[in-house]
Design an enzyme around this catalytic site. Structure first.
Site, PDB file in Angstrom:
ATOM      1  N   PRO A   1     -45.564 -28.117 -23.169  1.00  0.00           N
ATOM      2  CA  PRO A   1     -44.410 -27.602 -23.926  1.00  0.00           C
ATOM      3  C   PRO A   1     -44.540 -26.130 -24.299  1.00  0.00           C
ATOM      4  O   PRO A   1     -43.540 -25.499 -24.644  1.00  0.00           O
ATOM      5  CB  PRO A   1     -44.371 -28.483 -25.174  1.00  0.00           C
ATOM      6  CG  PRO A   1     -45.567 -29.349 -25.150  1.00  0.00           C
ATOM      7  CD  PRO A   1     -46.225 -29.246 -23.823  1.00  0.00           C
TER       8      PRO A   1
ATOM      9  N   GLU B   1     -53.672 -34.704 -26.683  1.00  0.00           N
ATOM     10  CA  GLU B   1     -53.363 -33.532 -27.505  1.00  0.00           C
ATOM     11  C   GLU B   1     -53.211 -32.288 -26.631  1.00  0.00           C
ATOM     12  O   GLU B   1     -52.644 -31.293 -27.039  1.00  0.00           O
ATOM     13  CB  GLU B   1     -54.478 -33.289 -28.538  1.00  0.00           C
ATOM     14  CG  GLU B   1     -54.571 -34.374 -29.587  1.00  0.00           C
ATOM     15  CD  GLU B   1     -53.237 -34.678 -30.238  1.00  0.00           C
ATOM     16  OE1 GLU B   1     -52.651 -33.764 -30.826  1.00  0.00           O
ATOM     17  OE2 GLU B   1     -52.776 -35.843 -30.144  1.00  0.00           O
TER      18      GLU B   1
ATOM     19  N   ARG C   1     -34.848 -31.413  -3.722  1.00  0.00           N
ATOM     20  CA  ARG C   1     -33.446 -31.309  -3.293  1.00  0.00           C
ATOM     21  C   ARG C   1     -33.125 -29.956  -2.675  1.00  0.00           C
ATOM     22  O   ARG C   1     -32.132 -29.808  -1.979  1.00  0.00           O
ATOM     23  CB  ARG C   1     -32.481 -31.646  -4.428  1.00  0.00           C
ATOM     24  CG  ARG C   1     -32.505 -30.690  -5.576  1.00  0.00           C
ATOM     25  CD  ARG C   1     -31.549 -31.116  -6.685  1.00  0.00           C
ATOM     26  NE  ARG C   1     -30.145 -30.933  -6.339  1.00  0.00           N
ATOM     27  CZ  ARG C   1     -29.539 -29.752  -6.276  1.00  0.00           C
ATOM     28  NH1 ARG C   1     -30.221 -28.644  -6.524  1.00  0.00           N
ATOM     29  NH2 ARG C   1     -28.273 -29.655  -5.969  1.00  0.00           N
TER      30      ARG C   1
ATOM     31  N   ASP D   1     -25.582 -24.603  -2.141  1.00  0.00           N
ATOM     32  CA  ASP D   1     -25.355 -23.170  -2.074  1.00  0.00           C
ATOM     33  C   ASP D   1     -25.990 -22.532  -3.312  1.00  0.00           C
ATOM     34  O   ASP D   1     -25.521 -22.721  -4.422  1.00  0.00           O
ATOM     35  CB  ASP D   1     -23.832 -22.950  -2.025  1.00  0.00           C
ATOM     36  CG  ASP D   1     -23.450 -21.508  -2.250  1.00  0.00           C
ATOM     37  OD1 ASP D   1     -24.357 -20.664  -2.337  1.00  0.00           O
ATOM     38  OD2 ASP D   1     -22.244 -21.243  -2.342  1.00  0.00           O
TER      39      ASP D   1
HETATM   40  N1  ADE Z   1     -45.560 -32.236 -22.074  1.00  0.00           N
HETATM   41  C1  ADE Z   1     -45.060 -32.744 -23.206  1.00  0.00           C
HETATM   42  N2  ADE Z   1     -43.847 -32.251 -23.464  1.00  0.00           N
HETATM   43  C2  ADE Z   1     -43.545 -31.381 -22.452  1.00  0.00           C
HETATM   44  C3  ADE Z   1     -42.432 -30.550 -22.147  1.00  0.00           C
HETATM   45  N3  ADE Z   1     -41.369 -30.484 -22.939  1.00  0.00           N
HETATM   46  N4  ADE Z   1     -42.493 -29.815 -21.035  1.00  0.00           N
HETATM   47  C4  ADE Z   1     -43.574 -29.859 -20.235  1.00  0.00           C
HETATM   48  N5  ADE Z   1     -44.658 -30.606 -20.478  1.00  0.00           N
HETATM   49  C5  ADE Z   1     -44.652 -31.380 -21.575  1.00  0.00           C
END
Ligand code: ADE
Length: 254
Positions: free
Chosen positions: A89, A116, A154, A169
């Site tokens: 994240p 974690e 894709r 496109d």
């Molecule tokens: N791992 C946990 N949440 C995530 C997210 N939002 N984006 C990428 N990896 C993650």
């Protein structure tokens, strides 16, 4: 293109890749997606991929050794220097521009983060990119890795059938979609726009482009600001919504 997904949940990842367009692209060898069980690169009896954090505190941390072994193995096997992407994240937000860039590469390794987090040295020593799919926290990196894999698959030439080809496109994909309709032509008083029934192909294209431009400008001004308008777009966006011509459509294809 080859995409390797390193995960502690190989069954979850594999099952998600066996449907619809991704399944077909794999069967046709348009993309070579391999799901790698991180536990196969452990060397202890319990096949340990995580451990308690130095300094104490809750949660577990992914160990560097199995990850390093897995990456070394994949690199040697493919004889390439792939981008190595950690899902996290805290990473850079994944978008269509990144998808296009990565889809053109020969080989990509996706590492699914867990617990974690991963030992910081994985970040500093092993990975080349960290990617987030949005500002929310998931239980693991498998869904983000699948999101990235789907977006790249894709875009592989031939992955979308002829019917879906216009959506591929790349220029059109920087804008939001235009409205779509299928039968019935009227449902509980809500009709399909006359334009889509008129048969004038060029006019319909213009109507769709007008909607893409307007919808992007009002719903996603951030995307719109980055989009390079053509001279035709500039003219179109300042005009009223194109109306269906009342005459018969041309007989030749336009
Ligand atoms: N791992 C946990 N949440 C995530 C997210 N939002 N984006 C990428 N990896 C993650």
């Amino acid at each position: 293109m080859r995409i390797d997904i390193i995960t502690v949940l190989p069954d979850m990842v594999e099952s998600a890749l066996n449907h619809s367009i991704i399944k077909r692209a794999r069967e046709r060898s348009l993309v070579d997606i391999r799901v790698i069980d991180l536990r196969n690169f452990t060397e202890d009896r319990h096949r340990t991929t995580d451990d308690t954090p130095y300094g104490g505190g809750g949660g577990m941390v992914m160990k560097i050794e199995p990850i390093d072994r897995a990456i070394k193995h994949l690199r040697a096997e493919s004889n390439t220097s792939p981008r190595i992407v950690l899902t996290d994240p805290r990473g850079k937000q994944f978008d269509q521009r990144t998808a296009r860039q990565w889809a053109a590469e020969q080989h990509l390794i996706l590492l699914c983060g867990h617990y974690e987090g991963v030992d910081e040295r994985v970040r500093t020593q092993l990975v080349t990119d960290e990617v987030s799919i949005g500002d929310y926290v998931l239980t693991g990196g498998e869904l983000p890795a699948l999101v990235v894999t789907d977006a790249l698959t894709r875009l592989q030439p031939g992955a979308l059938g002829d019917e879906e080809a216009p959506a591929k496109d790349s220029f059109a994909e920087d804008l939001l979609e235009y409205p779509h309709y299928t039968r019935p032509a009227e449902y509980q008083g809500a009709s399909v726009p006359e334009m889509l029934l008129c048969g004038h192909h060029a006019k319909i294209q213009e109507w769709r482009r007008w909607h893409q431009l307007h919808s992007t400008r009002s719903r996603r001004p951030d995307l719109f600001a980055k989009f390079e308008l053509t001279a035709r777009d500039r003219k179109l966006i300042d005009s009223e919504e194109p109306k269906a011509p009342q005459d018969k459509p041309p007989t030749s294809t336009e």
